[in-house]
Design a protein around this motif. Structure first.
Motif, mmCIF file in Angstrom:
data_model
loop_
_atom_site.group_PDB
_atom_site.id
_atom_site.type_symbol
_atom_site.label_atom_id
_atom_site.label_comp_id
_atom_site.label_asym_id
_atom_site.label_seq_id
_atom_site.Cartn_x
_atom_site.Cartn_y
_atom_site.Cartn_z
ATOM 1 N N ARG A 34 0.832 -1.202 0.000
ATOM 2 C CA ARG A 34 0.000 0.000 0.000
ATOM 3 C C ARG A 34 0.865 1.249 0.000
ATOM 4 O O ARG A 34 2.037 1.199 0.365
ATOM 5 C CB ARG A 34 -0.923 0.013 1.206
ATOM 6 N N LEU A 36 0.561 5.768 0.710
ATOM 7 C CA LEU A 36 -0.200 6.962 1.076
ATOM 8 C C LEU A 36 0.008 7.996 -0.024
ATOM 9 O O LEU A 36 1.156 8.338 -0.344
ATOM 10 C CB LEU A 36 0.311 7.546 2.390
ATOM 11 N N ASN A 41 -8.081 9.213 -1.259
ATOM 12 C CA ASN A 41 -8.646 8.305 -0.264
ATOM 13 C C ASN A 41 -8.748 8.975 1.108
ATOM 14 O O ASN A 41 -8.304 8.439 2.114
ATOM 15 C CB ASN A 41 -7.830 7.005 -0.181
ATOM 16 N N VAL A 43 -10.298 10.110 4.518
ATOM 17 C CA VAL A 43 -11.259 9.575 5.475
ATOM 18 C C VAL A 43 -11.360 10.539 6.649
ATOM 19 O O VAL A 43 -10.434 11.298 6.929
ATOM 20 C CB VAL A 43 -10.843 8.165 5.977
ATOM 21 N N ARG A 45 -11.653 11.187 10.673
ATOM 22 C CA ARG A 45 -11.282 10.534 11.920
ATOM 23 C C ARG A 45 -11.554 11.480 13.081
ATOM 24 O O ARG A 45 -11.301 12.684 12.979
ATOM 25 C CB ARG A 45 -9.795 10.147 11.935
ATOM 26 N N SER A 59 -9.770 15.287 8.495
ATOM 27 C CA SER A 59 -9.648 14.473 7.284
ATOM 28 C C SER A 59 -8.183 14.125 7.091
ATOM 29 O O SER A 59 -7.315 14.991 7.203
ATOM 30 C CB SER A 59 -10.137 15.241 6.061
ATOM 31 N N LYS A 60 -7.930 12.855 6.803
ATOM 32 C CA LYS A 60 -6.558 12.442 6.521
ATOM 33 C C LYS A 60 -6.561 11.341 5.481
ATOM 34 O O LYS A 60 -7.598 10.714 5.235
ATOM 35 C CB LYS A 60 -5.835 12.005 7.785
ATOM 36 N N GLU A 61 -5.412 11.125 4.865
ATOM 37 C CA GLU A 61 -5.289 10.128 3.815
ATOM 38 C C GLU A 61 -5.199 8.733 4.407
ATOM 39 O O GLU A 61 -4.546 8.525 5.428
ATOM 40 C CB GLU A 61 -4.043 10.380 2.956
ATOM 41 N N ALA A 62 -5.846 7.779 3.752
ATOM 42 C CA ALA A 62 -5.732 6.371 4.111
ATOM 43 C C ALA A 62 -4.915 5.685 3.013
ATOM 44 O O ALA A 62 -4.897 6.151 1.867
ATOM 45 C CB ALA A 62 -7.116 5.737 4.227
#
Length: 105
Positions: A34, A36, A41, A43, A45, A59-62
């Motif tokens: 995977r 980042l 993407n 999400v 939190r 909001s942060k990247e998954a």
């Protein structure tokens, strides 16, 4: 199998909710296959307030799986596959198969 995606590469998402979005790879996780990617993407939190960070919903990247990412061709800006070739000075570099442009400088 060695991953062809490295930190700092420009990639495009090929499938899923964020299909067509482009971004730069911030971190690679080869064990999970995977990466980042900035702005992809996202999400939401819930984060507790700390001395350093404000609390609330952020909001942060998954991470995104490698199979959903493709390199961006430096010339056309479209998805391309990656190949390896040896330069005259003996260095092995990655190149875009669509245009032949060298990615590693």
């Amino acid at each position: 199998m060695a991953a062809k995606i490295k930190k700092g590469d420009r990639v495009i998402v090929t499938s899923g909710r964020d299909k067509g979005k482009k971004g730069e790879v911030m971190r690679v996780m080869p064990a999970e296959m995977r990466a980042l990617v900035a702005g992809v993407n996202l999400v939401k939190r819930h984060q507790r307030q700390t001395a350093r960070a404000q609390g609330g919903i952020i909001s942060k990247e998954a991470p995104v799986h490698f199979s959903k990412l493709a390199h961006v061709d430096p010339k056309s800006g479209k998805p391309t596959r990656i190949g390896w070739k040896k330069l005259t000075d003996g260095r092995m570099v990655r190149f875009a198969k669509k245009s032949g442009e060298v990615i590693d400088v």
